[in-house]
Motif scaffolding. Structure first.
Motif, short mmCIF file in Angstrom:
data_model
loop_
_atom_site.label_atom_id
_atom_site.label_comp_id
_atom_site.label_asym_id
_atom_site.label_seq_id
_atom_site.Cartn_x
_atom_site.Cartn_y
_atom_site.Cartn_z
N LEU A 136 42.19 60.17 36.55
CA LEU A 136 41.78 58.72 35.99
C LEU A 136 41.07 57.74 36.96
O LEU A 136 39.92 57.31 36.48
N PRO A 137 41.38 57.31 37.97
CA PRO A 137 40.87 56.42 39.08
C PRO A 137 39.46 56.82 39.20
O PRO A 137 38.38 56.12 39.16
N GLU A 138 39.08 58.01 39.32
CA GLU A 138 37.68 58.63 39.76
C GLU A 138 36.73 58.48 38.57
O GLU A 138 35.83 58.17 38.72
N THR A 139 37.41 58.70 37.20
CA THR A 139 36.43 58.80 36.11
C THR A 139 36.27 57.32 35.84
O THR A 139 35.13 57.18 35.62
N VAL A 140 37.14 56.34 35.82
CA VAL A 140 37.19 54.98 35.63
C VAL A 140 35.93 54.36 36.70
O VAL A 140 34.98 53.50 36.22
N ASP A 141 36.15 54.75 37.91
CA ASP A 141 35.14 54.19 38.93
C ASP A 141 33.70 54.84 38.64
O ASP A 141 32.94 53.94 38.58
N SER A 142 33.59 56.12 38.07
CA SER A 142 32.39 56.57 37.78
C SER A 142 31.65 55.96 36.63
O SER A 142 30.57 55.32 36.62
N TYR A 149 24.23 38.21 38.49
CA TYR A 149 25.25 37.16 38.58
C TYR A 149 26.38 37.90 37.85
O TYR A 149 27.89 37.97 38.55
N ILE A 150 26.55 38.60 36.73
CA ILE A 150 27.40 39.46 36.12
C ILE A 150 27.82 40.41 36.75
O ILE A 150 29.14 40.69 36.88
N ARG A 151 27.07 41.24 37.32
CA ARG A 151 27.37 42.59 38.16
C ARG A 151 28.25 42.32 39.09
O ARG A 151 29.19 43.09 39.38
N LYS A 152 28.14 41.17 39.76
CA LYS A 152 29.20 41.05 41.07
C LYS A 152 30.89 40.86 40.38
O LYS A 152 31.64 41.35 41.26
N TYR A 153 30.85 40.49 39.33
CA TYR A 153 32.35 40.34 38.90
C TYR A 153 32.56 41.52 38.30
O TYR A 153 33.90 42.00 38.28
N LEU A 154 31.74 42.34 37.69
CA LEU A 154 32.22 43.63 37.46
C LEU A 154 32.42 44.38 38.35
O LEU A 154 33.63 45.30 38.17
N ASN A 155 31.95 44.41 39.80
CA ASN A 155 32.08 45.43 40.54
C ASN A 155 33.50 44.93 41.19
O ASN A 155 34.40 45.74 41.65
N GLU A 156 33.87 43.52 41.21
CA GLU A 156 35.29 42.99 41.59
C GLU A 156 36.21 43.53 40.69
O GLU A 156 37.48 44.08 41.12
N ARG A 192 36.29 46.28 38.86
CA ARG A 192 36.21 47.77 39.06
C ARG A 192 36.98 47.90 40.26
O ARG A 192 37.96 49.01 40.41
N ILE A 193 36.88 47.34 41.31
CA ILE A 193 37.56 47.71 42.67
C ILE A 193 39.28 47.33 42.28
O ILE A 193 40.01 48.19 42.61
N LYS A 194 39.42 46.22 41.78
CA LYS A 194 40.88 45.81 41.45
C LYS A 194 41.52 46.93 40.42
O LYS A 194 42.66 47.34 40.54
N TYR A 195 40.73 47.12 39.46
CA TYR A 195 41.09 48.06 38.52
C TYR A 195 41.40 49.74 38.68
O TYR A 195 42.43 50.09 38.57
N VAL A 196 40.54 50.23 39.60
CA VAL A 196 40.68 51.48 40.06
C VAL A 196 41.96 51.37 41.15
O VAL A 196 42.74 52.30 41.02
#
Length: 475
Positions: free
Chosen positions: A152-158, A125-132, A134-138
């Motif tokens: 930086l975007p690639e590092t944060v995404d990884s 349940y929490i993972r789907k919000y983390l992935n959201e 991640r997408i917005k932040y990157v």
């Protein structure tokens, strides 16, 4: 501050938190917290700092949940800070958050406090919000030329992708013990879940920042889940065992023994006889050459009461890969009827202090001097190989070179502690089938850096206490 005043202040803060729990406010808050925690986990090596960053990461993700996120973020931060106060009323707070969200944002969240609390420690349940996030932040980072230039975007995404894979372990070690303990404490209270006071009306609901709004009707019929009270745990233990410490300690030592055996793999295929104590047998007797428990006549503790023993709880020939590369392990087991908090302060508070001093400092349980004195006494009853390993060390102050210290703390409010104390209270079967699991929500600290921090904290708290007492006497 009185409890009533503290409760009212929390409710006021909660209303403000709910008010900021819709995008874009919730996105900004989540991105800031998750971003800071991510960089800390990426760069920081200190276990204590990393633990705090993991908690901050979870709070950032939870704040991203539409409507209820801000309120539950505040509730969980308060719970971790003051579990004794907020634990028993966590259902009341959860219902207030849901009601405020429904009223303020035209949601129709069902009034199921236990259900939502369990969702917040569900990795999927929490993972789907983390992935959201991640997408917005990157995507936000890609808008800046400097960030793109340094990758930086690639590092944060990884890094965020890696954290997504680790969420289950992070939740299990950081948040779940406190939440599950709070659920159990809330269930102890009668009528802790009250009916809704939200009026019947048409509402628009949003289940995610990316989903469409749908019309639903709230008829005021949603009711919180109320589970039968388990009764007051401490009162139940006292009614059966006059010495509550011996009962609690027995459960802790039993679970710690089997956790070392099964989860750390210190001879799990060699021991035959769960909960049989002196009747249990080893296929290969533990020694300097064979994995297994070396003290207590090489027997694992039963799930039963114990005497107030002052020796080492567990002295093991350990597996190198789960013992920081050392042959021997010294294990201290503790159990608590309260919430087990994975912090240096809490763990330090569980350690005993001996009378007398060594090198003008207090002798704290699990410091090297305390251990070396007990190993010297224990060696008489051990095998020749173990005697040789320690005998070739010239100074007993250097014994620590071949052992690793472990502290294991079990909360009796959640499993595996809960099922074990229930079995003990209900005269559990001799087979141990009703308490066969020894992993779950427990605190396990080990390694020189971790244990030294805990012992230093214990000595610091003792010094502060002594200074306070001196000031009182001088008044």
């Amino acid at each position: 501050m009185t409890s009533e005043k503290e409760y009212k202040e929390f409710m006021s803060d909660m209303a403000k938190a709910v008010a900021s729990s819709m995008p874009p406010g919730s996105i900004l808050l989540a991105a800031a917290e998750v971003g800071e925690a991510t960089w800390c986990l990426y760069k920081e090596k200190d276990p204590e700092v990393r633990s705090q960053a993991k908690f901050q990461l979870l709070m950032g993700i939870i704040s991203f949940i539409p409507g209820i996120g801000g309120g539950f973020r505040l509730a969980l931060k308060s719970l971790i800070k003051k579990p004794d106060f907020y634990g028993p009323i966590i259902f009341d707070l959860s219902i207030a958050i849901i009601e405020e969200t429904n009223k303020r944002w035209n949601y129709n969240y069902p009034l199921n406090p236990e259900g939502y609390l369990r969702k917040l420690i569900d990795a999927s349940y929490i993972r789907k919000y983390l992935n959201e996030i991640r997408i917005k932040y990157v995507a936000q980072l890609r808008q800046y030329k400097t960030a793109r230039w340094v990758g930086l975007p690639e590092t944060v995404d990884s890094v965020l992708g890696g954290l997504s894979n680790q969420l289950e372990d992070i939740i299990k070690n950081v948040l779940a013990p406190a939440v599950l303990a709070a659920i159990n404490r809330a269930l102890h209270r009668k009528n802790s879940a009250r009916p809704s006071n939200v009026t019947t009306k048409k509402t628009n609901t949003t289940t995610s920042t990316n989903t469409k709004k749908t019309n639903t009707t709230n008829k005021g019929s949603s009711k919180p889940t109320v589970t039968r009270s388990r009764g007051n745990l401490i009162a139940r233990i006292r009614s059966k065992f006059p010495n509550i410490t011996s009962a609690i300690g027995g459960v802790g030592e039993h679970i710690a023994d089997y956790y070392c055996l099964e989860n750390l793999d210190w001879g799990k295929d060699q021991w035959d006889g769960h909960d049989k104590a002196q009747q249990g047998t080893w296929k290969k007797l533990p020694s300097a050459s064979n994995l297994g428990k070396l003290n207590n006549n090489r027997k694992l503790k039963r799930n039963s009461t114990i005497n107030n023993e002052r020796g080492i709880d567990g002295f093991w020939r350990a597996k190198l890969s789960t013992n920081r590369g050392k042959k021997y392990a010294v294990v201290e087991a503790k159990a608590t009827t309260g919430v087990g908090i994975n912090s240096t302060n809490f763990i330090a508070s569980k350690l005993n202090v001996l009378s007398g001093k060594y090198k003008n400092e207090p002798i704290v349980q699990m410091d090297h001097y305390w251990i070396s004195m007990r190993i010297r006494q224990l060696l008489v009853s051990l095998d020749d190989g173990t005697k040789y390993d320690f005998g070739r060390i010239m100074r007993i102050d250097d014994y620590h070179k071949i052992y690793t210290r472990h502290i294991i703390i079990v909360s009796l409010l959640v499993n595996p502690g809960l099922e074990h104390i229930e079995a003990l209270l209900n005269n559990g079967s001799n087979s141990g089938a009703d308490h066969s699991k020894h992993s779950g929500f427990l605190i396990h600290k080990y390694g020189e850096k971790n244990i030294n921090l805990i012992i230093s904290e214990k000595k610091r708290s003792l010094e502060n206490k002594n200074n306070t007492n001196k000031k009182r006497k001088n008044k």
